[in-house]
Design a protein around this motif. Sequence first.
Motif, PDB file in Angstrom:
ATOM      1  N   GLY A  14      -8.489   4.643  -1.016  1.00 14.86           N
ATOM      2  CA  GLY A  14      -7.192   5.069  -0.500  1.00 14.86           C
ATOM      3  C   GLY A  14      -6.228   3.897  -0.546  1.00 14.86           C
ATOM      4  O   GLY A  14      -6.627   2.747  -0.736  1.00 14.86           O
ATOM      5  N   LEU A  15      -4.952   4.183  -0.375  1.00 13.51           N
ATOM      6  CA  LEU A  15      -3.924   3.140  -0.464  1.00 13.51           C
ATOM      7  C   LEU A  15      -2.817   3.414   0.536  1.00 13.51           C
ATOM      8  O   LEU A  15      -2.411   4.567   0.725  1.00 13.51           O
ATOM      9  N   LEU A  16      -2.348   2.339   1.160  1.00 13.92           N
ATOM     10  CA  LEU A  16      -1.209   2.415   2.075  1.00 13.92           C
ATOM     11  C   LEU A  16      -0.210   1.344   1.702  1.00 13.92           C
ATOM     12  O   LEU A  16      -0.556   0.172   1.580  1.00 13.92           O
ATOM     13  N   PHE A  67     -11.804  -2.099   4.841  1.00 15.26           N
ATOM     14  CA  PHE A  67     -10.404  -2.362   4.557  1.00 15.26           C
ATOM     15  C   PHE A  67     -10.283  -3.585   3.665  1.00 15.26           C
ATOM     16  O   PHE A  67     -10.962  -4.590   3.868  1.00 15.26           O
ATOM     17  N   MET A  68      -9.411  -3.487   2.684  1.00  9.04           N
ATOM     18  CA  MET A  68      -9.073  -4.624   1.845  1.00  9.04           C
ATOM     19  C   MET A  68      -7.565  -4.793   1.878  1.00  9.04           C
ATOM     20  O   MET A  68      -6.824  -3.900   1.458  1.00  9.04           O
ATOM     21  N   ILE A  70       4.077   0.296   2.602  1.00  9.92           N
ATOM     22  CA  ILE A  70       5.328   0.593   3.312  1.00  9.92           C
ATOM     23  C   ILE A  70       6.404  -0.281   2.703  1.00  9.92           C
ATOM     24  O   ILE A  70       6.465  -1.487   2.954  1.00  9.92           O
ATOM     25  N   SER A  71       7.238   0.322   1.889  1.00 12.10           N
ATOM     26  CA  SER A  71       8.364  -0.374   1.282  1.00 12.10           C
ATOM     27  C   SER A  71       9.647   0.250   1.827  1.00 12.10           C
ATOM     28  O   SER A  71       9.889   0.202   3.033  1.00 12.10           O
ATOM     29  N   LYS A  72      10.450   0.855   0.953  1.00 10.00           N
ATOM     30  CA  LYS A  72      11.619   1.576   1.448  1.00 10.00           C
ATOM     31  C   LYS A  72      11.183   2.792   2.259  1.00 10.00           C
ATOM     32  O   LYS A  72      11.898   3.244   3.135  1.00 10.00           O
ATOM     33  N   GLU A  73      10.008   3.312   1.937  1.00  6.80           N
ATOM     34  CA  GLU A  73       9.443   4.421   2.692  1.00  6.80           C
ATOM     35  C   GLU A  73       7.927   4.271   2.737  1.00  6.80           C
ATOM     36  O   GLU A  73       7.341   3.538   1.952  1.00  6.80           O
ATOM     37  N   ARG A  74       7.314   4.969   3.673  1.00  4.96           N
ATOM     38  CA  ARG A  74       5.866   4.892   3.847  1.00  4.96           C
ATOM     39  C   ARG A  74       5.180   5.784   2.831  1.00  4.96           C
ATOM     40  O   ARG A  74       5.579   6.925   2.610  1.00  4.96           O
ATOM     41  N   ALA A  75       4.143   5.265   2.193  1.00  2.00           N
ATOM     42  CA  ALA A  75       3.370   6.042   1.224  1.00  2.00           C
ATOM     43  C   ALA A  75       1.891   5.800   1.491  1.00  2.00           C
ATOM     44  O   ALA A  75       1.448   4.655   1.527  1.00  2.00           O
ATOM     45  N   THR A  76       1.153   6.867   1.700  1.00  2.00           N
ATOM     46  CA  THR A  76      -0.281   6.753   1.928  1.00  2.00           C
ATOM     47  C   THR A  76      -1.007   7.736   1.033  1.00  2.00           C
ATOM     48  O   THR A  76      -0.561   8.865   0.835  1.00  2.00           O
ATOM     49  N   PHE A  77      -2.120   7.283   0.472  1.00  2.00           N
ATOM     50  CA  PHE A  77      -2.947   8.096  -0.407  1.00  2.00           C
ATOM     51  C   PHE A  77      -4.334   8.174   0.205  1.00  2.00           C
ATOM     52  O   PHE A  77      -4.955   7.140   0.476  1.00  2.00           O
ATOM     53  N   PRO A  78      -4.848   9.372   0.447  1.00  2.00           N
ATOM     54  CA  PRO A  78      -6.161   9.497   1.103  1.00  2.00           C
ATOM     55  C   PRO A  78      -7.292   9.038   0.203  1.00  2.00           C
ATOM     56  O   PRO A  78      -7.127   8.825  -1.000  1.00  2.00           O
ATOM     57  N   LEU A  79      -8.437   8.892   0.822  1.00  2.00           N
ATOM     58  CA  LEU A  79      -9.627   8.468   0.078  1.00  2.00           C
ATOM     59  C   LEU A  79     -10.045   9.543  -0.907  1.00  2.00           C
ATOM     60  O   LEU A  79     -10.378  10.667  -0.536  1.00  2.00           O
ATOM     61  N   ARG A  80      -9.986   9.181  -2.174  1.00  2.00           N
ATOM     62  CA  ARG A  80     -10.431  10.081  -3.233  1.00  2.00           C
ATOM     63  C   ARG A  80     -10.953   9.241  -4.390  1.00  2.00           C
ATOM     64  O   ARG A  80     -10.780   8.022  -4.429  1.00  2.00           O
ATOM     65  N   GLY A  81     -11.546   9.884  -5.340  1.00  2.00           N
ATOM     66  CA  GLY A  81     -12.034   9.206  -6.533  1.00  2.00           C
ATOM     67  C   GLY A  81     -11.578   9.945  -7.769  1.00  2.00           C
ATOM     68  O   GLY A  81     -10.911  10.979  -7.699  1.00  2.00           O
ATOM     69  N   GLY A  82     -11.933   9.411  -8.923  1.00  2.00           N
ATOM     70  CA  GLY A  82     -11.631  10.087 -10.170  1.00  2.00           C
ATOM     71  C   GLY A  82     -10.457   9.489 -10.914  1.00  2.00           C
ATOM     72  O   GLY A  82      -9.658   8.713 -10.377  1.00  2.00           O
ATOM     73  N   PHE A 131     -10.396   1.264   1.655  1.00  2.00           N
ATOM     74  CA  PHE A 131      -8.991   1.583   1.893  1.00  2.00           C
ATOM     75  C   PHE A 131      -8.180   0.298   1.706  1.00  2.00           C
ATOM     76  O   PHE A 131      -8.412  -0.693   2.397  1.00  2.00           O
ATOM     77  N   VAL A 132      -7.250   0.338   0.758  1.00  2.00           N
ATOM     78  CA  VAL A 132      -6.462  -0.834   0.396  1.00  2.00           C
ATOM     79  C   VAL A 132      -5.091  -0.749   1.058  1.00  2.00           C
ATOM     80  O   VAL A 132      -4.431   0.304   1.010  1.00  2.00           O
ATOM     81  N   VAL A 133      -4.667  -1.821   1.661  1.00  2.00           N
ATOM     82  CA  VAL A 133      -3.326  -1.919   2.248  1.00  2.00           C
ATOM     83  C   VAL A 133      -2.610  -3.080   1.566  1.00  2.00           C
ATOM     84  O   VAL A 133      -3.102  -4.215   1.590  1.00  2.00           O
TER      85      VAL A 133
END
Length: 390
Positions: A262-264, A317-318, A266-278, A229-231
């Motif tokens: 996954g990716l998290l 976490f990275m 927080i800039s102008k708004e919060r954006a999170t992407f769940p753990l997935r592949g492909g 999971f990358v932040v």
Amino acid sequence: MLLLLILLTFSYAMFQGGFVSWFLFYSFLPFAIYCLALSFYSMNELEVTRVLPKTDYNAGEPLKVTVQIKRSKGFPLFYLLIEDQLDEALKYAKQQKAPKSLLLPGMKKEFSYEYIINELPRGEHFFKSFTLRIGDPLGLFEKEKTFEKESKIIVYPAYTELLYRPFENQYDQGLTASRERVQRDTSMAVGVRDYQPGDRFSWINWKASAKRGEIMTKEFEQRQSHDIFVVMDCVPEKHFEPVVSFTASLIRAVLKKGAQTGLLTISKERATFPLRGGEQHLQELFYHLAKIEAKSYSSFDKVLETDGLFIQQSVSFMLVTAQLTKPLIEKASFLGQRKGSVTLFLIKGQKETPSEHERSMISIANARRVRVIMIHEGEFASAFSEVSLR
């Protein structure tokens, strides 16, 4: 004003007389007639087309834009000044030729010009409209018209080919990532359970099955695959573009290895992407990174404190940032104790050496079991080599 000039030159010739005054009148008359004809010329017949080779680019790539103009009538045009209206980011990009051009079409019905943007900046960019101006040789008369012709390109962050290798060779994190979320270590059975469809024949515990009178299978210890999971830090900072570029390189390398990511942000708004592949997940993450801006109002340690613990899975976490602070190390250490291992990538400029404060922070991080890896811009490929560990 044009009619007034005609009247003045005619009046001068009539009252003054002589060769000079009449020569002046007749010399001005063709320009006046052309201006009158130009005033009746409709610019609606002009058809402007913008030709883009493609719509997807990587940051730093060149873009050659071809502008084509067609018209149905052969009215003589002394000049045509055309300007392509770009968004602000493209206006300040390094250009070989300006998006504004002065053409001398004459009687031509079809003509074109090209301009080149040498290094495209990351982001979603829009070409808005064209502004066209025509006029006479003396500059007495000018017409202008705007043609709405919108086009869009997406410029993904530049990435470097990385060879991703997990840092740890622990029981729950193998050296090679698996495409399956849950794996079983069949070398160690920790119990028995009822048979379930899909269990292998070799997993059956015959002794327990004979005692209970029903088929029982061995229960193996389960371990998680090496999910990442990358932040990413989105605080305004001079090294923000390298931070985005390294994040894109990291995500791509992990997904190509077969692990889930996954990716998290927080800039102008919060954006999170769940753990997935492909590949589709990679495209979604790259599209998000193409549009992300350094407009976070929360420090990176606050982001970890408020959002890091919402992630339910125990993952590695990275963290990618260009600033190393003591509160960040404390929050990263706490996150590692609750969720899994934490690796912090500190992005520095080319040939930029760490300060004494940063060296001190790295020592504190190592003592708190937070791995800190310093990566210099242009040396992303060494991120997972032993030499890069500090």
